[in-house]
Design an enzyme around this catalytic site. Structure first.
Site, PDB file in Angstrom:
ATOM      1  N   ASP A  80      15.772  30.254  28.919  1.00  0.00           N
ATOM      2  CA  ASP A  80      15.858  31.484  29.701  1.00  0.00           C
ATOM      3  C   ASP A  80      15.588  32.703  28.827  1.00  0.00           C
ATOM      4  O   ASP A  80      15.981  32.744  27.653  1.00  0.00           O
ATOM      5  CB  ASP A  80      17.267  31.572  30.306  1.00  0.00           C
ATOM      6  CG  ASP A  80      17.434  32.684  31.306  1.00  0.00           C
ATOM      7  OD1 ASP A  80      16.437  33.061  31.944  1.00  0.00           O
ATOM      8  OD2 ASP A  80      18.576  33.168  31.459  1.00  0.00           O
ATOM      9  N   HIS A 178      21.553  42.070  36.174  1.00  0.00           N
ATOM     10  CA  HIS A 178      22.288  41.065  35.422  1.00  0.00           C
ATOM     11  C   HIS A 178      23.769  41.443  35.371  1.00  0.00           C
ATOM     12  O   HIS A 178      24.117  42.623  35.405  1.00  0.00           O
ATOM     13  CB  HIS A 178      21.751  40.972  33.988  1.00  0.00           C
ATOM     14  CG  HIS A 178      20.420  40.307  33.894  1.00  0.00           C
ATOM     15  ND1 HIS A 178      19.366  40.850  33.214  1.00  0.00           N
ATOM     16  CD2 HIS A 178      19.967  39.136  34.403  1.00  0.00           C
ATOM     17  CE1 HIS A 178      18.317  40.044  33.293  1.00  0.00           C
ATOM     18  NE2 HIS A 178      18.662  38.999  34.018  1.00  0.00           N
ATOM     19  N   GLY A 179      24.619  40.426  35.268  1.00  0.00           N
ATOM     20  CA  GLY A 179      26.047  40.696  35.181  1.00  0.00           C
ATOM     21  C   GLY A 179      26.631  41.059  36.531  1.00  0.00           C
ATOM     22  O   GLY A 179      26.125  40.658  37.585  1.00  0.00           O
ATOM     23  N   GLY A 207      20.226  37.416  38.380  1.00  0.00           N
ATOM     24  CA  GLY A 207      21.350  38.221  38.835  1.00  0.00           C
ATOM     25  C   GLY A 207      21.923  37.757  40.153  1.00  0.00           C
ATOM     26  O   GLY A 207      22.304  38.573  40.999  1.00  0.00           O
ATOM     27  N   VAL A 229      22.175  31.817  37.529  1.00  0.00           N
ATOM     28  CA  VAL A 229      23.610  32.087  37.600  1.00  0.00           C
ATOM     29  C   VAL A 229      24.200  31.921  36.200  1.00  0.00           C
ATOM     30  O   VAL A 229      24.005  30.888  35.558  1.00  0.00           O
ATOM     31  CB  VAL A 229      24.326  31.124  38.576  1.00  0.00           C
ATOM     32  CG1 VAL A 229      25.813  31.457  38.645  1.00  0.00           C
ATOM     33  CG2 VAL A 229      23.700  31.191  39.955  1.00  0.00           C
TER      34      VAL A 229
END
Length: 298
Positions: A80, A178-179, A207, A229
């Site tokens: 990734d 993201h997050g 995300g 994820v």
């Protein structure tokens, strides 16, 4: 069974569901993903972030590959968000099914050149390539609507990018982050629909942690066939360790890890349900294996 990433994505796209790609860092994470996938007869992907690849190195890659081979459902292994050519080459030499060549932080022309070079390299190994245009932020970052839209994937630029690089999958930016989402997620589905209309390769949405079920479903209907994820699985792992270590009696190490695996597996299972891949493992068998399975069932 160790499977082709591209085959997983293409089959998911044809049958209108998505593959869950879960970042793993150790044996517990690997067991959680595969345990959930096997329990729900779902395909899935084991993803290594560059930081976990750097930490675990070739032994971690070997662990993921061997676990995928031993699994009773289709599992692929993916690198990734790699921005480093050397790391990508290491992953390919180790036998990973696919890589993400992430040049999204670069100016568009440099992103295109980096991605094109990495795609040519990966294809010599028979591996698939995911890339990204637009820039997914780590948080909302207090951006205005205009500033946020400027970071999103341009549909017409996506056509040019895919044609020039020959990538196999494209991660799109449509308001996803993201997050954790600091406010209610707002995804630009009109933009996604236009991208889907203009390009034919599988689309990916990063995300996915924190996105509501309705947005997941609509994204799949508009052509997204892979969701990444990480955050929620990591949080489950850390929460489990904290709860157990905070108990009056110090737990046994094996009990500690088993509880952590169970906590992560529950999160993974919930995501597989959301992505619609539960019960779809059989679709990824060869035509002969599918025919044999139907004969046995009858």
């Amino acid at each position: 069974m160790l499977s082709s990433t591209l085959e997983l994505l293409e089959t998911a796209r044809r049958n209108v569901y998505a593959i869950g790609a879960f970042n793993v860092y150790n044996l517990e994470g690997v067991k959680a993903v595969i345990g959930a996938a096997e329990a729900h007869q779902s395909p899935a992907m084991l993803q290594l972030h560059p930081s976990s690849l750097k930490s675990g190195g070739s032994p971690l890659v070997a662990l993921c590959l061997e676990a995928a081979r031993a699994a009773t459902v289709p599992i692929s292994v993916h690198l990734d968000h790699s921005t480093d050519a050397a790391a990508i080459k290491t992953a390919l030499q180790a036998g990973m099914n696919s890589i993400m060549a992430d040049g999204s932080h670069l100016p568009y022309s440099e992103n295109l050149e980096f991605t094109k070079e990495m795609t040519e390299l990966a294809h010599t190994y028979g591996a698939a390539v995911e890339a990204e245009i637009g820039r997914i932020s780590g948080t909302e970052d207090g951006l205005s609507i205009a500033e946020k839209e400027a970071k999103m994937t341009d549909p017409f630029q996506a056509v040019e990018f895919v044609a020039a690089t020959q990538v196999d999958a494209l991660a799109v930016t449509i308001g996803n982050v993201h997050g954790e989402y600091r406010s209610e997620p707002r995804l630009d589905f009109d933009r996604l629909a236009k991208i889907r209309k203009l390009i034919s390769i599988p689309l990916v949405l990063h995300g996915a942690s924190g996105l509501p079920a309705s947005m997941i479903s609509k994204s799949i209907q508009l052509g997204v066939c892979k969701f990444n994820v990480n955050t929620e699985v990591r949080q489950a792992y850390m929460r489990s360790l904290k709860e157990q270590l905070g108990s009056p009696k110090t737990p046994d190490l094996l009990d500690l890890t088993q509880e952590a695996i169970a906590s992560m597996q529950a999160v993974v299972a919930e995501k597989l349900q959301l992505f619609g891949s539960v019960g779809k493992a059989h679709l990824h068998q060869s035509p002969y294996a599918q025919m044999l399975a139907r004969l046995i069932a009858n």
